[in-house]
Design an enzyme around this catalytic site. Structure first.
Site, PDB file in Angstrom:
ATOM      1  N   ILE A 100      10.737   0.558  -7.244  1.00 18.97           N
ATOM      2  CA  ILE A 100      11.505   1.156  -6.160  1.00 18.97           C
ATOM      3  C   ILE A 100      10.888   2.503  -5.796  1.00 18.97           C
ATOM      4  O   ILE A 100      10.726   3.377  -6.650  1.00 18.97           O
ATOM      5  CB  ILE A 100      12.984   1.350  -6.556  1.00 18.97           C
ATOM      6  CG1 ILE A 100      13.639   0.002  -6.882  1.00 18.97           C
ATOM      7  CG2 ILE A 100      13.757   2.057  -5.449  1.00 18.97           C
ATOM      8  CD1 ILE A 100      15.075   0.117  -7.372  1.00 18.97           C
ATOM      9  N   CYS A 101      10.514   2.656  -4.524  1.00 16.89           N
ATOM     10  CA  CYS A 101       9.971   3.912  -3.989  1.00 16.89           C
ATOM     11  C   CYS A 101       8.738   4.355  -4.791  1.00 16.89           C
ATOM     12  O   CYS A 101       7.782   3.601  -4.909  1.00 16.89           O
ATOM     13  CB  CYS A 101      11.052   4.986  -3.949  1.00 16.89           C
ATOM     14  SG  CYS A 101      10.612   6.413  -2.921  1.00 16.89           S
ATOM     15  N   GLU A 102       8.763   5.539  -5.367  1.00 21.61           N
ATOM     16  CA  GLU A 102       7.618   6.010  -6.145  1.00 21.61           C
ATOM     17  C   GLU A 102       7.342   5.076  -7.316  1.00 21.61           C
ATOM     18  O   GLU A 102       6.189   4.863  -7.697  1.00 21.61           O
ATOM     19  CB  GLU A 102       7.878   7.431  -6.654  1.00 21.61           C
ATOM     20  CG  GLU A 102       6.696   8.052  -7.372  1.00 21.61           C
ATOM     21  CD  GLU A 102       7.002   9.434  -7.917  1.00 21.61           C
ATOM     22  OE1 GLU A 102       6.045  10.166  -8.254  1.00 21.61           O
ATOM     23  OE2 GLU A 102       8.195   9.789  -8.018  1.00 21.61           O
TER      24      GLU A 102
END
Length: 365
Positions: A147-149
């Site tokens: 998720i994301c980074e």
């Protein structure tokens, strides 16, 4: 008579607001911090390495996808966004669909993690977690859910350790950090634009002074991206829900997650802001971890890329860029309505995200 009508209306409105505030006062007086529980889905600690912990979630349904799935959130924020509350939880939804779900929790980094790099998170912490999951389950490969980074970390891991990855699922993950320049929506990419405008020397001074990116600093940056929303949520949004316990708890849990923003480790922050946001090294082929180039063409695992169509933090164009760059031919995109956080916590998105992921995984299990 007409002159008295406004007075009656004002009196009625005042009485209604008074009743609402009295009810709200009773509600708030009975709410304790432990009642505002986030990340509450039951899980068992399996391994601890420094401040990083590996958990295995307790099953909520008969296992239908045999390959274990390791969830990795980013360092800017906490994984609890994916497990905000029982009826708004990607974690619970995936467990309900029969996944064997694991979590790597980065903990609460501070100045003691000053020198940790993305190399450490990918080649040490994630690798150790993958090895332990394989050992515990008897599998030689697992699925990574980033998720994301955390999606950038798992993408790098899949490129450097393709033999350990059976599937790769990315959500709201930036790949091309300059693709926002081609995004048709002008409100997308403010974070990218701001980060590219920073002087590298100023980034270095900030990190050297604090030992990392302070969580409060990043919170202020995100607040400034939506200034009117940030200014009105306590005197408009809160007032609207303050006498409804269910809605009030929703509001308080989101605020608790927003306030729980740890510092981003220093050297990893420099890589994140300078190597990726400014120099776009992941796409141009010059990003290296542990002395090895991260080559996206090496990724051979089936890959699912989920992004939010109205994401103003990670514009869709930055995520979609992965398609032409990745090595596998089994590549799927799922565009979903909503924003960066709304994709996970909005009542409208509940079920759509987890169903899409679970069905994709089951078809390849």
């Amino acid at each position: 008579m007409s002159s008295q009508t406004p007075d009656k209306g004002a009196a009625g409105g005042f009485a209604e607001m008074t009743d609402k505030l009295l009810k709200a006062g009773k509600l708030l007086s009975n709410i304790r911090d432990q009642d505002v529980d986030v990340g509450a889905t039951p899980k068992k600690l399996v391994m601890r390495r420094d401040k990083v912990e590996l958990f295995r979630y307790e099953p909520l349904a008969e296992q239908r996808v045999k390959t274990p799935v390791l969830l990795a959130y980013g360092l800017i924020g906490r994984y609890t966004m994916a497990d905000l509350q029982e009826d708004r939880s990607l974690v619970r939804s995936l467990l309900s669909q029969g996944l064997d779900l694991w979590l790597v929790d980065w903990g609460q980094p501070n100045r003691t993690e000053r020198w940790l790099t993305i190399d450490d998170y990918v080649d040490d912490y994630i690798h150790a977690a993958v090895e332990r999951v394989c050992r515990e389950t008897g599998h030689d490969r697992i699925t990574l859910l980033g998720i994301c980074e955390g999606g950038v970390f798992t993408t790098c891991y899949a490129a450097l350790h393709p033999d350990k990855v059976k599937g790769l699922v990315l959500t709201i993950t930036p790949i091309d950090f300059h693709a926002d320049r081609d995004d048709p929506d002008t409100h997308h990419g403010f974070l990218n634009l701001w980060t590219r405008s920073l002087d590298s020397a100023d980034i270095d001074r900030l990190v050297d002074t604090y030992g990392g990116l302070p969580g409060e600093f990043m919170s202020s940056v995100f607040s400034l991206m939506t200034p009117m929303r940030s200014l009105t949520k306590y005197n408009i949004d809160l007032i609207e829900v303050i006498d409804d316990k269910a809605k009030l708890m929703n509001f308080l849990r989101m605020e608790k997650w927003l306030a729980d923003r740890p510092a981003h480790p220093g050297e990893a922050a420099k890589q994140w802001l300078e190597d990726l946001y400014q120099e776009n090294r992941l796409v141009n082929g010059t990003f290296t971890l542990s002395g090895r180039k991260v080559d996206l063409r090496v990724i051979s695992a089936p890959t699912l890329n989920v992004f939010a169509l109205d994401d103003h933090i990670i514009p869709p164009t930055c995520s979609k860029a992965l398609g032409p760059l990745i090595g596998t031919k089994d590549y799927t995109e799922i565009p979903l309505p909503g924003g960066h956080v709304g994709l996970f916590v909005s009542s409208k998105s509940q079920g759509r995200l987890s169903k899409g992921i679970a069905e994709w995984l089951a078809a390849r299990d």
